[in-house]
Design a protein around this motif. Structure first.
Motif, PDB file in Angstrom:
ATOM      1  N   ALA A   1      -3.149 -10.617   4.197  1.00  0.00           N
ATOM      2  CA  ALA A   1      -3.204  -9.346   4.782  1.00  0.00           C
ATOM      3  C   ALA A   1      -3.215  -8.307   3.628  1.00  0.00           C
ATOM      4  CB  ALA A   1      -2.114  -9.347   5.692  1.00  0.00           C
ATOM      5  N   LEU A   2      -2.290  -8.434   2.679  1.00  0.00           N
ATOM      6  CA  LEU A   2      -2.445  -7.451   1.451  1.00  0.00           C
ATOM      7  C   LEU A   2      -3.580  -7.286   1.070  1.00  0.00           C
ATOM      8  CD1 LEU A   2       0.819  -8.215  -0.348  1.00  0.00           C
ATOM      9  CD2 LEU A   2       0.487  -6.099   0.807  1.00  0.00           C
ATOM     10  N   ALA A   3      -4.344  -8.381   0.702  1.00  0.00           N
ATOM     11  CA  ALA A   3      -5.895  -8.151   0.008  1.00  0.00           C
ATOM     12  C   ALA A   3      -6.604  -7.534   1.073  1.00  0.00           C
ATOM     13  CB  ALA A   3      -6.495  -9.492  -0.414  1.00  0.00           C
ATOM     14  N   LEU A   4      -6.554  -8.101   2.336  1.00  0.00           N
ATOM     15  CA  LEU A   4      -7.601  -7.450   3.410  1.00  0.00           C
ATOM     16  C   LEU A   4      -7.246  -5.951   3.734  1.00  0.00           C
ATOM     17  CD1 LEU A   4      -9.723  -8.702   5.259  1.00  0.00           C
ATOM     18  CD2 LEU A   4      -8.080  -8.945   7.029  1.00  0.00           C
ATOM     19  N   GLY A   5      -6.269  -5.447   3.462  1.00  0.00           N
ATOM     20  CA  GLY A   5      -5.696  -3.917   3.920  1.00  0.00           C
ATOM     21  C   GLY A   5      -6.052  -3.071   2.684  1.00  0.00           C
ATOM     22  N   ILE A   6      -5.886  -3.559   1.622  1.00  0.00           N
ATOM     23  CA  ILE A   6      -6.020  -2.669   0.462  1.00  0.00           C
ATOM     24  C   ILE A   6      -7.503  -2.239   0.068  1.00  0.00           C
ATOM     25  CG2 ILE A   6      -5.389  -1.991  -2.081  1.00  0.00           C
ATOM     26  CD1 ILE A   6      -3.121  -3.976  -1.852  1.00  0.00           C
ATOM     27  N   PRO A   7      -7.943  -1.178   0.339  1.00  0.00           N
ATOM     28  CA  PRO A   7      -9.090  -0.871  -0.028  1.00  0.00           C
ATOM     29  C   PRO A   7      -9.601  -1.142  -1.287  1.00  0.00           C
ATOM     30  CG  PRO A   7      -8.365   1.099   1.227  1.00  0.00           C
ATOM     31  CD  PRO A   7      -7.139   0.217   0.561  1.00  0.00           C
TER      32      PRO A   7
ATOM     33  N   ALA B   1      -4.239  -5.991   9.268  1.00  0.00           N
ATOM     34  CA  ALA B   1      -3.893  -5.871   7.595  1.00  0.00           C
ATOM     35  C   ALA B   1      -4.224  -4.124   7.363  1.00  0.00           C
ATOM     36  CB  ALA B   1      -5.218  -6.175   6.945  1.00  0.00           C
ATOM     37  N   ASP B   2      -4.842  -3.586   8.313  1.00  0.00           N
ATOM     38  CA  ASP B   2      -5.012  -2.080   7.977  1.00  0.00           C
ATOM     39  C   ASP B   2      -3.818  -1.358   8.285  1.00  0.00           C
ATOM     40  OD1 ASP B   2      -7.649  -2.303   7.174  1.00  0.00           O
ATOM     41  OD2 ASP B   2      -8.607  -1.740   8.947  1.00  0.00           O
ATOM     42  N   LYS B   3      -3.019  -1.872   9.478  1.00  0.00           N
ATOM     43  CA  LYS B   3      -1.736  -1.200   9.792  1.00  0.00           C
ATOM     44  C   LYS B   3      -0.709  -1.550   8.575  1.00  0.00           C
ATOM     45  CE  LYS B   3      -2.639  -1.274  14.843  1.00  0.00           C
ATOM     46  NZ  LYS B   3      -2.291  -1.760  16.035  1.00  0.00           N
ATOM     47  N   PHE B   4      -0.824  -2.750   8.334  1.00  0.00           N
ATOM     48  CA  PHE B   4       0.140  -3.287   7.029  1.00  0.00           C
ATOM     49  C   PHE B   4      -0.163  -2.263   5.907  1.00  0.00           C
ATOM     50  CE2 PHE B   4       1.293  -7.245   4.395  1.00  0.00           C
ATOM     51  CZ  PHE B   4       2.444  -6.778   4.362  1.00  0.00           C
ATOM     52  N   TYR B   5      -1.106  -2.218   5.627  1.00  0.00           N
ATOM     53  CA  TYR B   5      -1.642  -1.256   4.236  1.00  0.00           C
ATOM     54  C   TYR B   5      -0.947   0.218   4.402  1.00  0.00           C
ATOM     55  CZ  TYR B   5      -4.264   1.731   1.217  1.00  0.00           C
ATOM     56  OH  TYR B   5      -4.524   2.826   0.442  1.00  0.00           O
ATOM     57  N   VAL B   6      -1.198   0.437   5.658  1.00  0.00           N
ATOM     58  CA  VAL B   6      -0.661   2.046   5.854  1.00  0.00           C
ATOM     59  C   VAL B   6       0.806   1.951   5.683  1.00  0.00           C
ATOM     60  CG1 VAL B   6      -0.302   3.765   7.430  1.00  0.00           C
ATOM     61  CG2 VAL B   6      -2.446   2.732   7.144  1.00  0.00           C
ATOM     62  N   ALA B   7       1.489   1.059   6.226  1.00  0.00           N
ATOM     63  CA  ALA B   7       2.973   0.885   5.953  1.00  0.00           C
ATOM     64  C   ALA B   7       3.255   0.570   4.620  1.00  0.00           C
ATOM     65  CB  ALA B   7       3.436  -0.490   6.810  1.00  0.00           C
ATOM     66  N   CYS B   8       2.484   0.097   3.789  1.00  0.00           N
ATOM     67  CA  CYS B   8       2.913  -0.385   2.304  1.00  0.00           C
ATOM     68  C   CYS B   8       2.771   0.699   1.747  1.00  0.00           C
ATOM     69  CB  CYS B   8       2.155  -1.465   2.019  1.00  0.00           C
ATOM     70  SG  CYS B   8       2.407  -2.985   2.485  1.00  0.00           S
ATOM     71  N   ARG B   9       1.842   1.754   1.922  1.00  0.00           N
ATOM     72  CA  ARG B   9       1.407   2.946   1.289  1.00  0.00           C
ATOM     73  C   ARG B   9       2.155   3.982   1.550  1.00  0.00           C
ATOM     74  NH1 ARG B   9      -3.730   5.840   3.628  1.00  0.00           N
ATOM     75  NH2 ARG B   9      -2.189   6.141   5.158  1.00  0.00           N
ATOM     76  N   ASP B  10       2.541   4.141   2.769  1.00  0.00           N
ATOM     77  CA  ASP B  10       3.310   5.363   3.233  1.00  0.00           C
ATOM     78  C   ASP B  10       4.899   5.369   3.329  1.00  0.00           C
ATOM     79  OD1 ASP B  10       0.902   6.337   3.541  1.00  0.00           O
ATOM     80  OD2 ASP B  10       0.882   6.506   5.786  1.00  0.00           O
TER      81      ASP B  10
ATOM     82  N   GLU C   1      -9.496  -8.158  14.835  1.00  0.00           N
ATOM     83  CA  GLU C   1      -7.966  -8.060  14.887  1.00  0.00           C
ATOM     84  C   GLU C   1      -7.286  -8.274  13.850  1.00  0.00           C
ATOM     85  OE1 GLU C   1      -4.957  -8.739  18.589  1.00  0.00           O
ATOM     86  OE2 GLU C   1      -6.633  -9.946  18.339  1.00  0.00           O
ATOM     87  N   ALA C   2      -7.423  -9.268  13.028  1.00  0.00           N
ATOM     88  CA  ALA C   2      -7.072  -9.616  11.768  1.00  0.00           C
ATOM     89  C   ALA C   2      -7.135  -8.386  10.794  1.00  0.00           C
ATOM     90  CB  ALA C   2      -7.468 -10.921  11.047  1.00  0.00           C
TER      91      ALA C   2
ATOM     92  N   ILE D   1       4.869  -4.605  12.164  1.00  0.00           N
ATOM     93  CA  ILE D   1       3.618  -5.216  12.159  1.00  0.00           C
ATOM     94  C   ILE D   1       3.599  -6.500  12.838  1.00  0.00           C
ATOM     95  CG2 ILE D   1       1.741  -5.789  10.684  1.00  0.00           C
ATOM     96  CD1 ILE D   1       2.677  -2.636  10.604  1.00  0.00           C
ATOM     97  N   ASP D   2       3.004  -6.792  13.793  1.00  0.00           N
ATOM     98  CA  ASP D   2       2.777  -8.096  14.467  1.00  0.00           C
ATOM     99  C   ASP D   2       1.613  -8.967  14.097  1.00  0.00           C
ATOM    100  OD1 ASP D   2       2.775 -10.293  16.562  1.00  0.00           O
ATOM    101  OD2 ASP D   2       3.162  -8.728  18.074  1.00  0.00           O
ATOM    102  N   PHE D   3       2.154 -10.089  13.438  1.00  0.00           N
ATOM    103  CA  PHE D   3       1.065 -11.195  12.960  1.00  0.00           C
ATOM    104  C   PHE D   3       0.633 -12.252  13.874  1.00  0.00           C
ATOM    105  CE2 PHE D   3       2.281  -9.333   8.921  1.00  0.00           C
ATOM    106  CZ  PHE D   3       1.341  -9.429   8.094  1.00  0.00           C
TER     107      PHE D   3
END
Length: 342
Positions: free
Chosen positions: A170-176, A34-43, A29-30, A17-19
């Motif tokens: 990014a965590l807060a932005l990515g988690i639905p 964040a969405d890519k970060f969430y997928v990595a954290c979830r999967d 873009e942010a 994940i590139d910040f």
């Protein structure tokens, strides 16, 4: 960290994940990052993070001081001793003092674990250095290692800045379903921990015959962790697709390794994944004379404020997805885990 250009081709299956363009977290873009970060954290529960903004010179200096600290005689290292209480994670712990015990709390079972192959490592822990900090740091005398405290505090602050300006947003932005800035309320006290880790050189035979080990498979305790590695290698992560199979997470210049920890996994109703990982001896690190090269690493552990009690994250439960866990106090949970390892 060093800027990483295009591609990021590596042999590891872990996501990167590139910040670089996260900015203040308000752009389209942010949101993509964040969405890519969430997928990595979830999967997966693990990822490499690039362009964190943590200055490379501070990282390099911390590794230099890490080597200087551990390469001194043990009597000098003991001048900054870890307190006897396991939950007071500050100061120096010698080889074999701490032993990984993955979710084991029974006294007899812990005794069995501590009688097995030695976790052949030593550590030094520090954190927030303000007078109001919950735990006071235990520093070596300045004359023993000039500049150590000053540079360690600067490194801690750089990691904390990344945590507050990019990582938690990014965590807060990515988690639905999680409101913007949600995690700041729970991480105001900067109750984090930097751990300097040294795995000494040793004969290869001592690892092959089970006399010594690096660190057995385990998960971290708190919210999440970022890890700085030297060039030795040895970190392995359980495959997200094949339980019981571990894959290499080699050092990649210009990145840190990130992972979800148990408290956040519980907090998210197991939406986010706290993945088993371990440290093994890389076979290519066999040196002349049958010795395994020493290894240094520096994790930055992030935890919620100890007085906060948390319930399930918004968006992580519902009529068809009941809560798995009761509300829990952050401090009680972490202390329980720490006392089982020390």
């Amino acid at each position: 960290m060093d800027n990483i250009k295009g591609g990021l081709c590596t042999d590891t299956p872990l996501p990167i994940i590139d910040f670089a363009n996260f900015g203040d977290g308000t752009s389209a873009e942010a949101k993509e990052i964040a969405d890519k970060f969430y997928v990595a954290c979830r999967d997966v529960g693990f990822a490499y993070l690039a362009n964190t903004g943590i200055p490379q010179d501070k990282v390099d200096t911390m590794f230099d001081l890490c080597a200087k600290f551990f390469n001194r005689p043990v009597e000098l290292k003991q001048r900054a001793p870890h307190p006897p209480e396991g939950w007071k994670h500050r100061g120096y712990s010698g080889i074999g003092v701490e032993q990984v015990s993955q979710m084991v709390f029974d006294a007899d079972e812990l005794a069995k674990i501590r009688s097995q192959a030695l976790d052949f490592k030593e550590s030094f822990d520090f954190g927030n250095d303000s007078e109001s900090a919950r735990l006071q740091n235990v520093w070596p005398p300045e004359e023993d290692l000039p500049g150590f405290r000053e540079h360690a505090v600067a490194f801690y602050k750089a990691c904390r800045e990344f945590q507050t300006s990019k990582l938690l947003p990014a965590l807060a932005l990515g988690i639905p379903g999680v409101p913007e800035g949600f995690f700041h309320e729970y991480h105001q006290e900067a109750d984090n921990q930097v751990r300097l880790l040294h795995y000494p050189a040793a004969p290869a035979e001592s690892f092959l015959n089970g006399e010594k080990g690096r660190i057995n498979a385990h998960t971290d305790f708190g919210t999440c962790t970022v890890l700085f590695q030297d060039d030795c290698g040895g970190l392995e992560v359980e495959s997200p697709h094949e339980p019981g199979k571990f894959i290499s997470a080699p050092p990649i210049p210009g990145t840190v390794v990130f992972n979800i920890a148990d408290f956040l996994m519980r907090w998210s109703n197991d939406t986010l994944k706290s993945t088993l990982h371990r440290v093994r001896v890389p076979p290519q690190r066999l040196q002349e004379g049958g010795m395994i090269k020493e290894r240094f690493s520096i994790p930055f552990f992030m935890g919620a404020d100890r007085d906060k009690t948390v319930d399930c994250l918004p968006g992580c439960f519902g009529p068809n997805r009941p809560k798995k866990y009761e509300p829990i106090n952050a401090g009680q949970y972490i202390n329980m885990r720490l006392n089982a390892t020390y």
